[in-house]
Every structure is written in C-alpha cells, then in structure tokens.
Design a protein around this motif. Structure first.
Motif, short mmCIF file in Angstrom:
data_model
loop_
_atom_site.label_atom_id
_atom_site.label_comp_id
_atom_site.label_asym_id
_atom_site.label_seq_id
_atom_site.Cartn_x
_atom_site.Cartn_y
_atom_site.Cartn_z
N SER A 226 7.97 3.91 -4.00
CA SER A 226 8.44 3.44 -2.70
C SER A 226 9.67 4.24 -2.27
O SER A 226 9.83 4.56 -1.10
CB SER A 226 8.76 1.94 -2.79
N GLY A 227 10.50 4.59 -3.26
CA GLY A 227 11.68 5.38 -2.95
C GLY A 227 11.32 6.78 -2.49
O GLY A 227 11.99 7.34 -1.62
N LEU A 228 10.27 7.35 -3.08
CA LEU A 228 9.82 8.67 -2.63
C LEU A 228 9.49 8.60 -1.14
O LEU A 228 9.92 9.43 -0.35
CB LEU A 228 8.56 9.10 -3.38
N LEU A 229 8.70 7.59 -0.79
CA LEU A 229 8.33 7.43 0.62
C LEU A 229 9.56 7.21 1.47
O LEU A 229 9.69 7.75 2.57
CB LEU A 229 7.37 6.25 0.77
N GLY A 230 10.47 6.37 0.94
CA GLY A 230 11.68 6.08 1.70
C GLY A 230 12.52 7.32 1.91
O GLY A 230 12.97 7.59 3.03
N GLY A 231 12.73 8.10 0.85
CA GLY A 231 13.53 9.31 0.99
C GLY A 231 12.90 10.24 2.01
O GLY A 231 13.58 10.83 2.85
N LEU A 232 11.57 10.35 1.94
CA LEU A 232 10.86 11.22 2.88
C LEU A 232 11.08 10.74 4.31
O LEU A 232 11.42 11.54 5.20
CB LEU A 232 9.37 11.22 2.53
N SER A 233 10.89 9.43 4.54
CA SER A 233 11.10 8.94 5.92
C SER A 233 12.52 9.14 6.35
O SER A 233 12.79 9.43 7.50
CB SER A 233 10.74 7.46 6.12
N GLY A 234 13.46 9.01 5.39
CA GLY A 234 14.86 9.22 5.73
C GLY A 234 15.10 10.63 6.24
O GLY A 234 15.76 10.84 7.25
N VAL A 235 14.55 11.61 5.52
CA VAL A 235 14.74 12.99 5.95
C VAL A 235 14.09 13.22 7.31
O VAL A 235 14.64 13.88 8.18
CB VAL A 235 14.19 13.99 4.92
N PHE A 236 12.90 12.62 7.51
CA PHE A 236 12.24 12.74 8.82
C PHE A 236 13.13 12.21 9.93
O PHE A 236 13.31 12.83 10.97
CB PHE A 236 10.93 11.96 8.82
N LEU A 237 13.69 11.01 9.67
CA LEU A 237 14.57 10.43 10.67
C LEU A 237 15.75 11.35 10.94
O LEU A 237 16.16 11.55 12.08
CB LEU A 237 15.09 9.07 10.20
N GLY A 238 16.29 11.93 9.85
CA GLY A 238 17.42 12.83 10.02
C GLY A 238 17.06 14.05 10.84
O GLY A 238 17.82 14.50 11.67
N ILE A 239 15.86 14.57 10.61
CA ILE A 239 15.43 15.77 11.34
C ILE A 239 15.18 15.44 12.80
O ILE A 239 15.59 16.15 13.71
CB ILE A 239 14.15 16.35 10.72
N ASN A 240 14.49 14.33 13.01
CA ASN A 240 14.13 13.95 14.37
C ASN A 240 15.34 13.56 15.19
O ASN A 240 15.40 13.82 16.38
CB ASN A 240 13.21 12.73 14.30
N TYR A 241 16.26 12.87 14.55
CA TYR A 241 17.38 12.33 15.28
C TYR A 241 18.68 12.85 14.68
O TYR A 241 18.85 14.03 14.52
CB TYR A 241 17.30 10.81 15.29
N THR A 242 19.60 11.96 14.37
CA THR A 242 20.87 12.42 13.80
C THR A 242 21.05 11.82 12.42
O THR A 242 20.40 10.85 12.07
CB THR A 242 22.05 11.93 14.65
N ILE A 243 21.97 12.40 11.65
CA ILE A 243 22.26 11.86 10.32
C ILE A 243 23.58 11.11 10.43
O ILE A 243 24.62 11.70 10.68
CB ILE A 243 22.43 12.99 9.30
N TYR A 244 23.53 9.81 10.25
CA TYR A 244 24.75 9.02 10.36
C TYR A 244 24.62 7.82 9.44
O TYR A 244 23.52 7.44 9.09
CB TYR A 244 25.00 8.59 11.81
N PRO A 245 25.76 7.23 9.04
CA PRO A 245 25.69 6.20 8.00
C PRO A 245 24.88 4.96 8.36
O PRO A 245 24.42 4.26 7.48
CB PRO A 245 27.16 5.82 7.77
N GLN A 246 24.70 4.68 9.64
CA GLN A 246 23.95 3.48 9.99
C GLN A 246 22.45 3.73 10.08
O GLN A 246 21.71 2.88 10.57
CB GLN A 246 24.44 2.91 11.33
N LEU A 247 22.01 4.88 9.58
CA LEU A 247 20.59 5.24 9.63
C LEU A 247 19.71 4.17 9.00
O LEU A 247 18.61 3.91 9.44
CB LEU A 247 20.40 6.56 8.86
N GLY A 248 20.24 3.53 7.94
CA GLY A 248 19.44 2.55 7.22
C GLY A 248 18.99 1.39 8.08
O GLY A 248 18.02 0.71 7.77
#
Lengths: 320, 290, 384
Positions: A226-248
């Motif tokens: 599940s963490g693999l999937l989560g990390g992947l979605s996190g990077v996608f979100l970062g690429i698509n949008y911005t990287i900021y602490p409230q990303l979660g």
C-alpha cells in the motif's frame, strides 16, 4: 445581402443556421471531450490513491488516514533524490514508491502493531492513523520547512493537440504508468503466493492464521504494498501540482473515491476514483466550482444511504 | 482579562466541545467526525442573530442550540440505523458540506471573509459556570437508567436490541444532546473571538476533538476534562520546542494510544470519596520526601 | 490510582499555575521587548518566516547603532499556525506575561481581524500587513491600535485593474479567484467593480477553493470565453498551478496578478508564468531594494520575499515611534505611530488617521518575461 431573389436569402439563412448549429454541436462536443479528459486525468490520480487506501481497508478493516502521510514523505524524498541525483522520471517514481512503502511499514510498527497486540477495537486504528498522517506533516514542517517546491517538467510542456482538445504528454505517461501499476498489483495479488496470503488475510484474519499464514508478516507486507502505491501517488501529485507539507490532505479525496466505488474489492476504488474525478470536473465545468464540494458531498451522502457498499463493493454483515 | 484567563477560557470551551463528543462516543460508540461543524453552526447562527438582528446574547445562544439540534436531527435520521462506520462518514461529509455552504453564502455569512463584529460577551465566569452546568447535566444523564441502557448499546448493540432496548431512538437522543453541547461550545467561541470564518471549523478540528476523547478515556468524564485541559495547555507550554512542537505533541498521542488505548483515565471518575484520597496523596508524597 | 493518572493530573496543575504565578516576566533594565505574531508552521509559513527575518534584521541593525533610548530591542516571536485562536492567545501572552511595548503582526487577515478588538481593549499597538480593511477599520471608525503598512486589498486590486485598463489597454477580462480565502475575494471584487466602472467588461468569473489543485474545468471555460486577459489573485501556489494549466490548455493572453505573483512563482510555474503583469511591493532592480536585499542575503543566506521587507519596515517604523514617544508606554507609542512619515524600503509610509492605512501608496508594476521579473515602474491609478 443577396437581393437577387426572395428564395435565396431564405435558403442562405437556413443554411447558415444549420451550419452554425453543427458548429455549435461540434464545439460543445469538443468542450465536453476536453472536460472528460480533464476529469479522467484527475480521476486517475484519485484512483491510485484510493487503491492503496482500499488495500489496507480490505485487510485490516479500517480507514487508514496515514496514507496521506505516506504520499507526502514519498513525494518529498523523491524530490530530494531528484535534486541530488538528477534522476529520470522513472527512477524518481521508483524511489518515491519504495520510500513510501518503507514509511508505511514504519507506521505499521509504530502505531498499528501495538494496537493489534492488544486486540483494540477498530476505531483506535483509525484514530492512530489520523495521528500518523499528522505526524508526517509535522515531521516535514520541522525538518524540511514550509517552502513550496515543484518538480520540473519532465517531458517538456508540449501538449498533444487533437483538434481543439489538448492533453499533456506527462498526463498520458502518468496515466499509463498508473494502469501498468494497477495491472501489476492485480497480477501480484492473484498470481503470487504472498499475494494470495494477503487475500486470505483480507477474507478472514483468524482463519488465515489457523491455516498457517504468518499474519503479522502479511500485514507488514500489505502495508508495504500500500505504501508503494501511496508513494507513487504522492510523486504524481507532486509532479502534477506542487510539493507542500499539506499534500497529505488529498487523501480525503481518495477516501471519498473508495466510498463511492466500494471498499470490498480492488476494482471499486479505481472505479470510484475515476468517477469522482470526472464528476468533479463536470460539476465545476457546468455548474461552477462553488457548488462542486456541496454537490460532491451530497452525492457521497446519497451513496452512503442508498448503496453503502459503493458501486462495486460488498457489504460485510455484522455477525452475531 | 489576563493572559491566564484567556487561556482558561479557550481550554474550557474546548473541554465543553469535547464533552459533547465524549457523550456521543462514550455512550453509544458512535464516532462523529463533524462535531466541529456543529460548533460552526452554533457560532454562526448565534453570531448572525447578534450582529444582524441585535438579539441579546443568551437568547441568541438558545436559538442557535435549538437550530443546531434540529439540523442534527435531520442528518442523523437516515443514518442512525446504519453501522457505526457509516455514521462517522456521514458526519464527516456533513462537516465538509457545511463548510462549503458557509464559504458560498457570502452575502449572509460573509463567506470566506468571515463574520466579524460579534460582540464580546464571554468572560471567565460565564465559561466556568457553563462548564459546571454541562458537567452536572452529563453526569446525571450517564447515571440515569437511560444512560445505563446506552452503555448496553455501546458494548453490544445486537444483544441490547434482543433485550428490547430501542437502540436507534436512544442513539438519536444521545446524538442530539451531544450536538446541543457542542454547538453551545461553538457559540461561546464566537462570542469570545468576535470573528469566525469557515476555515476554523474543518475536519481537522473535528478529528482533534475526537482524539482528545480517546486521550482522556472513553469511560471517564473527569478523564476527558483533565485530559483535554492537559492537551490544550501543553500546546501552549510546548512552544519552547519551536518547530518540533506539533510533532512532539502528536507523537505523545500515538504512543499513548498504543499503550493505553482506553485513555489515560480509563474508567476512573472523580467522586466525592476519591476527592478525599486525592487530598491525602500529595501530602503523603511530601512526607515521604522529608 | 496509577502513576500515569497522577502524572497527568500533577502536570495539569503545574501548567495551570504557570499562569497564576508568573507575573513579572517583563523586560530587563536594558531591553525593549517587541512582540511578533506570525504563522511559522502552517500554510502561510513562508510569509511568517520571512516577515520574522525582516524584523530580526531591522532589530539587529538598530541595536548595532546603539538601540533606542539607550536600550536594545529584543523580539519575542510566537507561532500562530495560521489559527486565529492561537493568535489571540499569543497576543495576550505578549501583552500580559511578556509585557511587550508593541506587537508586529502577520500579513494574513484571518488573524488580523480578530486581533483588532482585543488590541483595542488591551491598548498595545499592532503594526502589520493584514490587507483586509476590516483589520484596521470598522463600521464605526478606526481600530485605534491597528496599523497597516501597505495598500489594502481593494487598493491593490484597483492598481492592477487601472494598469490593465489604462496602460495595457485591455478591456475584456476573465477572473478566477479563491472563494474560500478573504484575501482573494477582497481583491477579485474591487477589481471587477473598478473594471466595470471604467468601461471594461468581465466576461466570466470562475472560482476555486483552498486545496484545489485541478483547474481544468475552469480553465476550459475561460478559454472558451475568449478574454483579453485573466485576473488571478490567489496565493502563490495556486497562482502557479493556474498559470500552468491555463497555458497548457492554450490560453496565452496576459495574466494580471496580485502581489502573490512574486518569488517563488517563476520557480513553481516556469515558462507558464511569462506574460504576466502584477503589482508588487518590491523589485530587485530599484536601488533602495538592492541595498536591503544585499544585507538580507548576507545575514540569512537566502533571497528575501516581499514579507521580509514588510517586517523590516514595520520594525523601523516602530523604532522611530518609540524614539518619538520618548518612553516605553504603549499608548504613547501608538500616538507616535499615528504620526509616522517614514521612508521605508517599501516606499513612503504615512498613515491616514481615519483609517490607519497609507493613502495612495503606489506599488511597483512588474512583468514576467523570459522567466524573469522586469520592472515597469511605480504606478497609482489616476484620481477620478
């Protein structure tokens, strides 16, 4: 300004109106398709989040809100990997996914295993998972700081244009990677021994342990996947949008998608995610973004009332 | 009004809101993730009545509580029969829904720009007296027959129903009571900060309220009061840790839930008898040190 | 009773008595205490940290010159996490426990507005950059102890609108703003009002909410409305995303922004940021800024953002006021602040006594071209 005969302007006007109508329809169709594409790209990200989320739900029967924290840390570490090693898109994604997996396991050891040992009711897992998500956010704030970052445009900003419809190469690549990941997950769960173990535990934790499955190990494994999937979605979100602490906090959308799609299966979150993305986009497009959260939640509420198992889910009955 | 009094007021308002949550979860096992939205309802309705219609402070609060309870009734009606998970989800969804509505209704509530100019009416005495009233009400409620039936529902709903207890109606009643208390806390909050906006009442605040119940102890009213006081104060005290303040705070929570999931105070209650024991205890520690 | 319960109860009692018995935490003999309330860890923390750094830089420079009235300044900073309740607590703590002579405040209005009535009651002045007008004035007049040191939201919006209409000769606008943020709303509405009043047209208004990252739907509708320019007054991360998504979908017309289009917007948006015009409180190629930037970079090792400037100027204004007042009495200091006529890095700051805001303070119009900021010059809308 044709005055040669009476018939000419009449036909001309009719013809022009028909032409305009066709043009309008074509334009409307193009707008519709564009919005559909927007929705699909948005929905793809939600779906990926929802699947990771749903995996934990199926196995441990609680909503794991720390998934957002996993996404966050995966994203930030991938960003730093990129900054330091200048890795390519795929390596960055892989790095984020692996760190996400490790993160999820750490969380499991820290906040879930002790509760399981005490046979605590599910509600505590839920509460601790919220804490876990918050912990990740505050960890990032305390260590890295609050500055925003972005990934550079990995594949250039050029868009592919078909007629009036445009979508970016990056979106297409990410969509494809998500699809491949989901197929990979399905293969893993259905064709490998450890995947089967996960499914067994999901079905009935006690019986599985009676059958010789090392439940503790399987649960750690589930968190890792599940963490693999989560990390992947996190990077996608970062690429698509911005990287900021409230990303979660985006996990809320993943959770909504899971509820709509149904938590009892693998397909449910995917369907739910895409549906949610498309729905939100169309609502914003045709009714205005102010009403979108209101309507989204009304729709969510209706699902909860009318079809609580979601579109593709199964109800788990309370047994006496 | 000194700084000390200001902190006490915030702590007590928090405690009242958490008691609302405690009542619900402790007595029916239902988790509500939208309690912050009932605070918002209380604060906005009473604030609007005071600002736009110049309705006097006590009447505005009363009307706001009645209105919140009514809204709570409407939401809970379809859901109270369902499983506990769904109740949590519905209250959460309602919370976000309300926040969206508040943001939208710019002309009435000021939307995102908030509602300013609420008269400053709350001082430490009002707040302390409110707390005492709420504590007495909740204590009597829990000790009554009604309360004991609710505990039965919490522990095993199916068994309770087979004993003839109408679980849905009881759950609804407890929920409405908890809505009333939480929205009262919201009203007090509005009349203290004199400015409210939708961002103050999101699901983060709701989860904070829930977590504080778990910290104090699901079965202990005193525990919840002391626990919430402790948590709210420690936030203030932990300022010296700088950037790590929130991290440490949440870490403490996680460890606590890990090792003592029934909460710090579990089933312990402050009764008159234990008061005497309390008084003796610090004295005996001092004697030992001598 | 087990140990954990005892510990918790004891600690609670100790915490409670902190307040009861701590009464003389005031300043030492050689010190002037100044409070600083900022968001240091939540969504607008970059602003808070920059603001604080600006204040610290100013304080250090003043102390190096010998301080004020023979005493050194000490800044006490409290984190609000962007939460109004925390801000109220912080202010009370600064005033009652730490006994500061004045408070330097945050650039966010959701914290500024609740501070106003409390400052009025406690009579310790607050100098800040909360642009919402309700933080400095109310329906009955002015909040006597609140001061804003930059143009308010509506003034800034009018500067942007006027520039777009008169200098860029644009008249058909699309607007996309954050409906859940009073800063964004309070810029969008005056902008639209000004445009309509001066003969322009608003073709379409789109909104989004905090936390939204997907603007495809709104961008598509804006594209179809065919505006000559798009007004985007949000927080920096939203502005960057909107710029990227607008350009991605093919909207190439100029974007008109607000002062949140400054650094780090270009880093976040890349080439999508080009062809944007916005009013800013600072520009790197105007001499008075360059000197400040050099000193800031030397002290903190990074580039200052607009809020560093604000903190710096606010601290200096306060220092001047304390000197003018001649004593460490907050009310006297407040009176002195009202008389301020200060040439700060941001420009000339002189408060209108009826509003405690500077009247007709110009901002600098910047353009983003080739992924760089180009200074166009100071601008004020013509009086009409």
């Amino acid at each position: 300004m044709c005055r040669e005969s009476c018939l000419c302007p009449f036909i001309l006007r009719r013809g022009v109106k028909a032409g305009l109508l066709l043009r309008n329809v074509k334009k409307e169709l193009e707008v519709f398709l564009q919005q559909l594409l927007n929705g699909l790209s948005c929905g793809g990200v939600y779906a990926l989040m929802a699947v990771g989320f749903g995996l934990i739900y199926n196995v441990l029967k609680f909503s794991n809100f720390s998934h957002g924290g996993v996404m966050l840390i995966g994203c930030y570490t991938a960003y730093f990997a990129f900054k330091v090693f200048h890795s390519s898109l795929f390596v960055t994604l892989l790095f984020g996914a692996i760190v996400g997996g490790l993160c999820a396991v750490i969380f499991e050891k820290l906040a879930i295993a002790p509760l399981r040992k005490r046979n605590a009711p599910k509600v505590y897992f839920f509460v601790n998972s919220i804490n876990g998500g918050l912990l990740s956010e505050y960890l990032i704030v305390a260590t890295v700081g609050v500055f925003f970052h972005t990934f550079p445009d990995f594949l250039g900003t050029t868009n592919i244009n078909i007629g009036q419809i445009s979508f970016s190469k990056l979106n297409l690549t990410m969509f494809t990677i998500s699809l491949i990941t989901l197929f990979g997950l399905m293969w893993y769960l259905y064709k490998t021994k450890s995947g089967r173990a996960i499914r067994a535990v999901a079905c009935d934790i006690n019986t599985a342990s009676l059958m010789g499955v090392d439940v503790n190990r399987v649960i750690s494994l589930t968190f890792f996947v599940s963490g693999l999937l989560g990390g992947l979605s996190g990077v996608f979100l970062g690429i698509n949008y911005t990287i900021y602490p409230q990303l979660g906090k985006m996990i809320v959308k993943g959770w909504m998608a899971s509820v709509i799609g149904g938590l009892g299966s693998l397909l449910g979150p995917v369907v739910g995610g895409i549906l949610l993305g498309v729905l939100e986009t169309f609502l914003t497009a045709y009714i205005g973004s102010s009403f979108t959260p209101i309507l989204s939640f009304i729709i969510l509420l209706m699902f909860l009332l009318i079809r609580p198992q979601g579109i593709a889910g199964i109800i788990v009955e309370e047994k006496v | 009004m000194s700084f000390y009094q200001g902190v006490i007021i915030i702590v007590v308002i928090n405690v009242i809101a958490v008691i609302g949550n405690f009542l619900l979860t402790g007595m029916t096992g239902l988790l509500s993730f939208g309690q912050a939205s009932f605070m918002a309802l209380g604060a906005y309705i009473s604030g609007l009545l005071a600002v736009k219609f110049n309705i006097p402070f006590p009447l505005a609060i009363l009307l706001a509580i009645i209105a919140s309870v009514f809204v709570g009734f409407i939401i809970a009606l379809p859901v109270v029969k369902l499983r506990r998970d769904y109740f949590a989800l519905t209250t959460f969804a309602f919370g976000e829904f309300l926040k969206a509505v508040l943001n939208l209704s710019v002309t009435i509530t000021g939307g995102a720009t908030g509602l300013a100019g609420i008269p400053y009416k709350v001082n430490i005495w009002i707040v302390l007296i409110s707390l005492i009233i709420v504590i007495l009400l909740v204590r009597n409620f829990r000790n009554s027959k009604f309360g004991k039936e609710c505990l039965a529902i919490r522990d095993d709903e199916l068994a309770a129903r087979s004993c003839g207890i109408d679980s849905s109606r009881k759950k609804m009643t407890v929920f409405l009571f908890s809505v009333a208390i939480t929205s009262f806390a919201g009203c007090l909050y509005g009349f203290y900060t004199c400015y409210i906006d939708p961002s103050m009442f999101g699901w983060t605040k709701s989860s904070e309220l829930v977590i504080m119940v778990f910290f104090g102890g699901l079965n202990s009213l005193t525990g919840v009061i002391i626990g919430t006081t402790f948590l709210t104060l420690s936030l203030e005290i932990l300022r010296f840790t700088g950037a790590w303040r929130m991290f440490i705070y949440v870490l403490i929570m996680i460890i606590l839930i890990d090792f003592r999931p029934q909460g710090v105070f579990a089933n312990w209650e402050l009764e008159w008898t234990t008061f005497e024991k309390l008084l003796h205890m610090p004295l005996s520690i001092i004697k030992k040190e001598k | 009773m087990n140990k954990l319960k005892v510990i918790t109860i004891l600690m609670t009692v100790i915490f409670l008595s902190f307040g009861l018995f701590s009464y003389s935490w005031g300043a030492g003999e050689e010190e002037i205490l100044v409070g600083n309330i900022q968001d240091m860890s939540a969504g607008t923390a970059i602003w808070g940290q920059n603001d604080t750094n600006g204040i610290l830089l100013a304080a250090e420079e003043i102390n190096a010159r010998g301080g004020i009235l023979g005493k050194k300044i000490r800044v006490i900073t409290y984190d609000t996490k962007g939460d109004p309740t925390e801000a109220i607590n912080a202010y009370n703590r600064l005033v009652d426990l730490d006994k500061v002579v004045a408070v330097l405040g945050p650039p966010t209005s959701n914290v500024g507005i609740p501070l106003a009535p409390i400052a009025e009651r406690k009579k310790v002045p607050v100098i800040g950059d909360f642009m919402d007008e309700r933080a400095t004035t109310h329906s009955g007049g002015v909040w006597n102890f609140m001061f804003l040191t930059e143009p308010s939201c509506s003034e800034q919006a009018e500067i942007a609108a006027s520039y777009a209409l008169k200098e860029l000769k644009l008249s058909k606008f699309a607007v996309i703003y954050n409906k859940a943020n009073s800063y964004s709303v309070n810029m969008a509405i005056p902008f639209m009002a000004y445009v309509i009043k001066h003969g322009g047209e608003i073709l379409i208004t789109e909104t989004y909410l905090f936390g939204d990252t997907e603007f495809g739907a709104q961008c598509t509708k804006i594209k179809n409305a065919n505006p000559e320019a798009v007004f985007v007054p949000g927080y920096v991360q939203d502005n960057a995303l909107i710029a990227k998504q607008l350009r991605g979908i093919g909207v190439d017309v100029p974007i008109i922004g607000n002062n949140s289009w400054y650094v780090p917007l270009i880093e976040l948006a890349g080439p999508a940021a080009n062809n944007t015009y916005f009013p800013s409180n600072m520009a790197t190629d105007i001499p008075r800024f360059q000197d400040f930037i050099k000193r800031y970079e030397k002290r903190f090792g990074m580039e200052p953002l607009i809020h560093a400037l604000m903190g710096y100027d606010n601290m200096n204004i306060l220092a001047e006021a304390i000197k003018k007042a001649g004593k460490l009495d907050p009310i006297a200091i407040k009176d002195a602040i009202e008389q301020t006529d200060h040439a700060g890095v941001m420009g000339r700051i002189k408060f209108n006594p009826q509003t405690h805001r500077p009247d007709r303070m110009p901002l600098i119009m910047l353009k983003i071209e080739n992924e760089e900021f180009v200074t166009l010059g100071e601008y004020l809308p013509p009086l009409d």
